[in-house]
Enzyme design. Structure first.
Site, PDB file in Angstrom:
ATOM      1  CB  SER A   1     -26.413 -18.935  50.744  1.00  0.00           C
ATOM      2  OG  SER A   1     -25.421 -18.763  51.659  1.00  0.00           O
TER       3      SER A   1
ATOM      4  CG  HIS B   1     -26.114 -23.203  50.201  1.00  0.00           C
ATOM      5  ND1 HIS B   1     -25.942 -24.252  49.306  1.00  0.00           N
ATOM      6  CD2 HIS B   1     -25.019 -22.447  50.241  1.00  0.00           C
ATOM      7  CE1 HIS B   1     -24.639 -24.385  49.117  1.00  0.00           C
ATOM      8  NE2 HIS B   1     -24.184 -23.164  49.725  1.00  0.00           N
TER       9      HIS B   1
ATOM     10  CG  ASP C   1     -22.353 -21.243  52.129  1.00  0.00           C
ATOM     11  OD1 ASP C   1     -21.983 -22.173  51.574  1.00  0.00           O
ATOM     12  OD2 ASP C   1     -23.263 -20.223  52.059  1.00  0.00           O
TER      13      ASP C   1
ATOM     14  CG  MET D   1     -17.312 -21.209  55.315  1.00  0.00           C
ATOM     15  SD  MET D   1     -16.881 -19.615  54.713  1.00  0.00           S
ATOM     16  CE  MET D   1     -18.371 -19.309  53.253  1.00  0.00           C
TER      17      MET D   1
ATOM     18  CG  HIS E   1     -21.075 -25.598  49.958  1.00  0.00           C
ATOM     19  ND1 HIS E   1     -20.841 -24.332  49.563  1.00  0.00           N
ATOM     20  CD2 HIS E   1     -19.988 -26.286  49.775  1.00  0.00           C
ATOM     21  CE1 HIS E   1     -19.793 -24.209  48.705  1.00  0.00           C
ATOM     22  NE2 HIS E   1     -19.086 -25.377  48.753  1.00  0.00           N
TER      23      HIS E   1
ATOM     24  CG  MET F   1     -16.839 -24.355  51.160  1.00  0.00           C
ATOM     25  SD  MET F   1     -17.573 -22.550  51.130  1.00  0.00           S
ATOM     26  CE  MET F   1     -18.888 -22.866  52.043  1.00  0.00           C
TER      27      MET F   1
ATOM     28  CG  MET G   1     -17.479 -23.727  44.401  1.00  0.00           C
ATOM     29  SD  MET G   1     -18.732 -23.326  45.388  1.00  0.00           S
ATOM     30  CE  MET G   1     -18.690 -21.518  45.985  1.00  0.00           C
TER      31      MET G   1
ATOM     32  N   GLY H   1     -15.572 -19.121  50.290  1.00  0.00           N
ATOM     33  CA  GLY H   1     -15.026 -18.280  51.402  1.00  0.00           C
ATOM     34  C   GLY H   1     -15.757 -17.181  51.888  1.00  0.00           C
TER      35      GLY H   1
ATOM     36  N   GLY I   1     -21.236 -12.325  48.641  1.00  0.00           N
ATOM     37  CA  GLY I   1     -21.295 -11.062  48.226  1.00  0.00           C
ATOM     38  C   GLY I   1     -19.999 -10.856  47.029  1.00  0.00           C
TER      39      GLY I   1
ATOM     40  CG  ASP J   1     -22.825 -21.609  46.383  1.00  0.00           C
ATOM     41  OD1 ASP J   1     -22.791 -20.412  46.575  1.00  0.00           O
ATOM     42  OD2 ASP J   1     -22.094 -22.453  47.326  1.00  0.00           O
TER      43      ASP J   1
HETATM   44  O1  LIG Z   1     -20.456 -21.037  49.428  1.00  0.00           O
HETATM   45  C1  LIG Z   1     -20.496 -19.927  49.291  1.00  0.00           C
HETATM   46  C2  LIG Z   1     -19.320 -18.937  49.358  1.00  0.00           C
HETATM   47  O2  LIG Z   1     -18.353 -19.669  49.593  1.00  0.00           O
HETATM   48  C3  LIG Z   1     -21.902 -19.449  48.857  1.00  0.00           C
HETATM   49  O3  LIG Z   1     -22.944 -20.278  49.382  1.00  0.00           O
HETATM   50  C4  LIG Z   1     -22.232 -17.965  49.279  1.00  0.00           C
HETATM   51  O4  LIG Z   1     -23.039 -18.061  50.451  1.00  0.00           O
HETATM   52  C5  LIG Z   1     -23.033 -17.274  48.271  1.00  0.00           C
HETATM   53  O5  LIG Z   1     -23.215 -16.053  48.475  1.00  0.00           O
HETATM   54  P1  LIG Z   1     -23.663 -14.956  47.196  1.00  0.00           P
HETATM   55  O6  LIG Z   1     -22.265 -14.840  46.261  1.00  0.00           O
HETATM   56  O7  LIG Z   1     -24.880 -15.684  46.594  1.00  0.00           O
HETATM   57  O8  LIG Z   1     -23.606 -13.542  47.868  1.00  0.00           O
HETATM   58 FE   LIG Z   2     -22.140 -22.368  49.285  1.00  0.00          FE
END
Ligand SMILES: O=C(CO)[C@@H](O)[C@H](O)COP(=O)(O)O
Ligand SMILES: [Fe+2]
Length: 229
Positions: A7, A33, A35, A37, A66, A68, A137, A142, A145, A175
């Site tokens: 990601s 990936h 993200d 948002m 992805h 969101m 999920m 959101g 880490g 994810d």
């Molecule tokens: O969609 C999401 C968070 O909402 C993910 O794709 C995060 O980017 C995953 O990050 P890590 O938890 O692997 O650090």
């Molecule tokens: Fe994601």
């Protein structure tokens, strides 16, 4: 088949082309990936269609977007046009998930649907044939880490059972909080596509981190003969 999708949420946004290339190539990322948002569906803001268009030109690795965001019915098709090979929308935000999945497929991308941690899979059993991938999920969406939610393991397992019961080929993605210490539990529960942000881009050698994650997941899936339940 195990797939590892780093990601870019955990990458350096000022150097996205380099960051994409760091995890590409043979034995590298299967998908990148991305993200998206919108600060409405989730309390964070990242990137949109123009960045996906530029990333598409910067890497040969296919893009797994992805979304969101609110109103994916309106926006998701634009991500296909921008070059995404797979587009995931959240069922909680979609007005017409079946129509949307069909539109994504008709435009030439893989159609995928995501479930927040509190959204059960069971009401959507009949929709599964409309999808190419289902995303469970394993954190609240959101932020990167966050700590992996162990309580999602039974949902991953039940989703795998539904996929197998119907003899479907769709991929099961996880994810959130996926790392060397959690990927085996996800694989054992039946996931086959693994998103990892901080575990890849937080490592000194992101390409080596991708290989190590793949090795762990493949060991579990291999021991199960590729059938996880
Ligand atoms: O969609 C999401 C968070 O909402 C993910 O794709 C995060 O980017 C995953 O990050 P890590 O938890 O692997 O650090
Ligand atoms: Fe994601």
């Amino acid at each position: 088949m195990v797939q590892i999708n780093p990601s870019i949420l955990s990458a350096d946004f000022a150097r996205l082309a380099d960051e994409a290339q760091r995890v590409g190539g043979p034995e590298g990322a299967d998908w990148l990936h991305v993200d998206v948002m919108d600060n409405h569906f989730v309390p964070n803001l990242t990137l949109g269609v123009p960045v996906v268009e530029s990333l598409r030109k910067a890497t040969d690795t296919p893009l797994d977007c992805h979304l969101m965001i609110e109103d994916p019915d309106r926006w998701a098709p634009q991500y296909v046009e921008a070059g995404a090979g797979s587009v995931t929308f959240h069922v909680e935000a979609a007005a017409a998930p079946v129509r949307l999945a069909r539109e994504i497929r008709a435009k030439g991308a893989r159609a995928s649907m995501a479930l927040r941690p509190a959204t059960p899979i069971e009401p959507y059993e009949d929709l599964l044939p409309e999808l190419d991938m289902l995303l469970v999920m394993t954190v609240e969406p959101g932020f990167g880490g966050q700590a992996f939610l162990d309580v999602m393991l039974p949902k991953i397992r039940r989703t795998r059972q539904l996929i197998d019961k119907h003899g479907l080929q769709l991929w099961l993605q996880v994810d959130g909080g996926v790392s060397a210490s959690t990927i085996e539990r996800c694989a054992e529960a039946g996931a086959d596509v693994f998103v990892a942000g901080s575990a890849v881009y937080g490592a000194d050698d992101p390409a080596a981190a991708v290989r190590a994650l793949r090795e762990r997941a493949e060991k579990v899936r291999g021991a199960q003969g590729g059938c996880a339940h």
